[in-house]
Design a protein around this motif. Sequence first.
Motif, PDB file in Angstrom:
ATOM      1  N   UNK A   1      21.251 -76.629  29.605  1.00  0.00           N
ATOM      2  CA  UNK A   1      21.563 -75.075  29.999  1.00  0.00           C
ATOM      3  C   UNK A   1      22.071 -74.427  28.657  1.00  0.00           C
ATOM      4  N   UNK A   2      21.888 -73.246  28.454  1.00  0.00           N
ATOM      5  CA  UNK A   2      22.486 -72.575  27.451  1.00  0.00           C
ATOM      6  C   UNK A   2      23.401 -71.420  28.059  1.00  0.00           C
ATOM      7  N   UNK A   3      24.759 -71.327  27.674  1.00  0.00           N
ATOM      8  CA  UNK A   3      25.764 -70.274  28.325  1.00  0.00           C
ATOM      9  C   UNK A   3      25.931 -69.616  27.079  1.00  0.00           C
ATOM     10  N   UNK A   4      25.548 -68.102  27.205  1.00  0.00           N
ATOM     11  CA  UNK A   4      25.611 -67.489  26.147  1.00  0.00           C
ATOM     12  C   UNK A   4      26.903 -66.657  26.208  1.00  0.00           C
ATOM     13  N   UNK A   5      27.996 -66.762  25.384  1.00  0.00           N
ATOM     14  CA  UNK A   5      29.068 -65.973  25.413  1.00  0.00           C
ATOM     15  C   UNK A   5      28.920 -64.803  24.346  1.00  0.00           C
ATOM     16  N   UNK A   6      29.719 -63.643  24.546  1.00  0.00           N
ATOM     17  CA  UNK A   6      29.656 -62.574  23.710  1.00  0.00           C
ATOM     18  C   UNK A   6      28.080 -61.975  23.790  1.00  0.00           C
ATOM     19  N   UNK A   7      27.499 -62.189  24.965  1.00  0.00           N
ATOM     20  CA  UNK A   7      26.199 -61.791  24.918  1.00  0.00           C
ATOM     21  C   UNK A   7      25.968 -61.264  26.419  1.00  0.00           C
ATOM     22  N   UNK A   8      24.779 -60.203  26.483  1.00  0.00           N
ATOM     23  CA  UNK A   8      24.377 -59.673  27.653  1.00  0.00           C
ATOM     24  C   UNK A   8      22.796 -60.132  28.022  1.00  0.00           C
TER      25      UNK A   8
ATOM     26  N   UNK B   1      26.799 -64.595  29.612  1.00  0.00           N
ATOM     27  CA  UNK B   1      28.247 -64.460  30.197  1.00  0.00           C
ATOM     28  C   UNK B   1      28.928 -62.959  30.093  1.00  0.00           C
ATOM     29  N   UNK B   2      28.383 -62.276  29.192  1.00  0.00           N
ATOM     30  CA  UNK B   2      29.189 -60.711  29.059  1.00  0.00           C
ATOM     31  C   UNK B   2      29.350 -60.729  27.674  1.00  0.00           C
ATOM     32  N   UNK B   3      29.415 -59.456  27.228  1.00  0.00           N
ATOM     33  CA  UNK B   3      29.800 -59.268  25.668  1.00  0.00           C
ATOM     34  C   UNK B   3      31.380 -59.172  25.488  1.00  0.00           C
ATOM     35  N   UNK B   4      32.213 -59.428  26.406  1.00  0.00           N
ATOM     36  CA  UNK B   4      33.670 -59.368  26.251  1.00  0.00           C
ATOM     37  C   UNK B   4      34.155 -60.946  26.128  1.00  0.00           C
ATOM     38  N   UNK B   5      33.663 -61.790  26.027  1.00  0.00           N
ATOM     39  CA  UNK B   5      33.878 -63.264  26.140  1.00  0.00           C
ATOM     40  C   UNK B   5      33.955 -63.614  24.828  1.00  0.00           C
ATOM     41  N   UNK B   6      33.877 -63.294  23.783  1.00  0.00           N
ATOM     42  CA  UNK B   6      33.863 -63.986  22.317  1.00  0.00           C
ATOM     43  C   UNK B   6      35.548 -64.224  22.326  1.00  0.00           C
ATOM     44  N   UNK B   7      36.608 -63.594  22.851  1.00  0.00           N
ATOM     45  CA  UNK B   7      37.908 -63.816  22.837  1.00  0.00           C
ATOM     46  C   UNK B   7      38.278 -63.693  24.166  1.00  0.00           C
ATOM     47  N   UNK B   8      38.983 -64.961  24.912  1.00  0.00           N
ATOM     48  CA  UNK B   8      39.387 -64.323  26.314  1.00  0.00           C
ATOM     49  C   UNK B   8      40.785 -63.919  26.220  1.00  0.00           C
ATOM     50  N   UNK B   9      40.943 -62.957  27.011  1.00  0.00           N
ATOM     51  CA  UNK B   9      42.219 -62.674  27.519  1.00  0.00           C
ATOM     52  C   UNK B   9      42.279 -62.477  29.054  1.00  0.00           C
ATOM     53  N   UNK B  10      43.363 -62.035  29.674  1.00  0.00           N
ATOM     54  CA  UNK B  10      43.323 -62.113  31.067  1.00  0.00           C
ATOM     55  C   UNK B  10      42.037 -61.307  31.736  1.00  0.00           C
ATOM     56  N   UNK B  11      41.921 -60.231  31.241  1.00  0.00           N
ATOM     57  CA  UNK B  11      40.794 -59.244  31.758  1.00  0.00           C
ATOM     58  C   UNK B  11      39.386 -59.935  31.419  1.00  0.00           C
ATOM     59  N   UNK B  12      39.154 -60.297  30.127  1.00  0.00           N
ATOM     60  CA  UNK B  12      37.905 -60.797  29.912  1.00  0.00           C
ATOM     61  C   UNK B  12      37.545 -62.196  30.778  1.00  0.00           C
ATOM     62  N   UNK B  13      38.644 -62.973  30.823  1.00  0.00           N
ATOM     63  CA  UNK B  13      38.368 -64.285  31.447  1.00  0.00           C
ATOM     64  C   UNK B  13      38.099 -64.068  33.093  1.00  0.00           C
TER      65      UNK B  13
END
Length: 320
Positions: free
Chosen positions: A259-266, A293-305
């Motif tokens: 399975x590919x899970x694509x971070x920082x992607x839509x 998994x969403x464009x905001x997941x390149x660096x995780x903070x509380x909101x993006x996590x």
Amino acid sequence: MKKGGLWGRVLLLCLLISGTAQASSAWPRTVAGAGGDVTLSQPPQRIVSTSVTLTGSLLAIDAPVIASGATAPNSRLADAQGFFRQWGDIARQRHVKRLYIGEPGAEAIAAEAPDLILVSATGNDSALKLASQLSAIAPTLVVNYDDKSWQEVVTLLGRVTGHEAQAARRISEFNAREAALKQAITLPPQPVSALVWNGEGRAVNVWTGESAQGRLLEQLGFTLALPPADAQQGHSMGQRKDIIQLSGENLASDLTGHTFLLFAGDDNTARSVLNNPFFAQHAAVTGRQVWALGTDTFRLDYYSASNLLTRLEKLFVKPL
């Protein structure tokens, strides 16, 4: 599982573990940072963040951040202000001022009359070269977020701002939600390649178990697929342990996940991978197991996590 059932368990877990940490009232206090100790005589009321990455963590714990540096506006990651999309609306509601884009300016920071300045030790948003100059304006805490989870970052910021209780509450709520999701999730074919797809012809970043992204997935029960040993010499600049950079003609075979899970992607990113002839025979593509998994997941903070948990729930929790 019905949404009510999942969130009912989240609420129950929150009630069980929240409220266990109380903010200390002891001032002055000294907090250790990456650039040395910082002593504050009282809780800060006018915080300036020179790091757009750290600003989100301040907002998450309701710290009084009044101004922040920003990144390039209207990009995949940032809104019109140059603030990260996952918390840009919150910054607007709290009237956080954008000081500058990119290169920091000591004069602009001083004009805000801060009583605490935050500087990141690394990254594109680092103002470390100005730390000594800024410390003459106000106590300046240098934070290295590259070697910390978002939970560790908010814990540190909670200590320096006097918002320990808010930091503990955010962590408890998130941990409860994560535990509930782990019980409800139906995992896709394992193991998974957790990666950032930067486009055809460009290097791919694969998250390892030492990354915040990798740790979160493993906590949810995912098994990370790592490239073969002979491909792992591509660690970024030979130093980072959280990612492995891959490129070249063996890219498809080096991505060993089912399975590919694509971070920082839509979803457009996922379609790009699915339609790439280079991956036409890859198990993840033939099985249609490519998920953004969403464009905001390149660096995780509380909101993006938190957004990441929402995305994983949408993708892998089956309704009854």
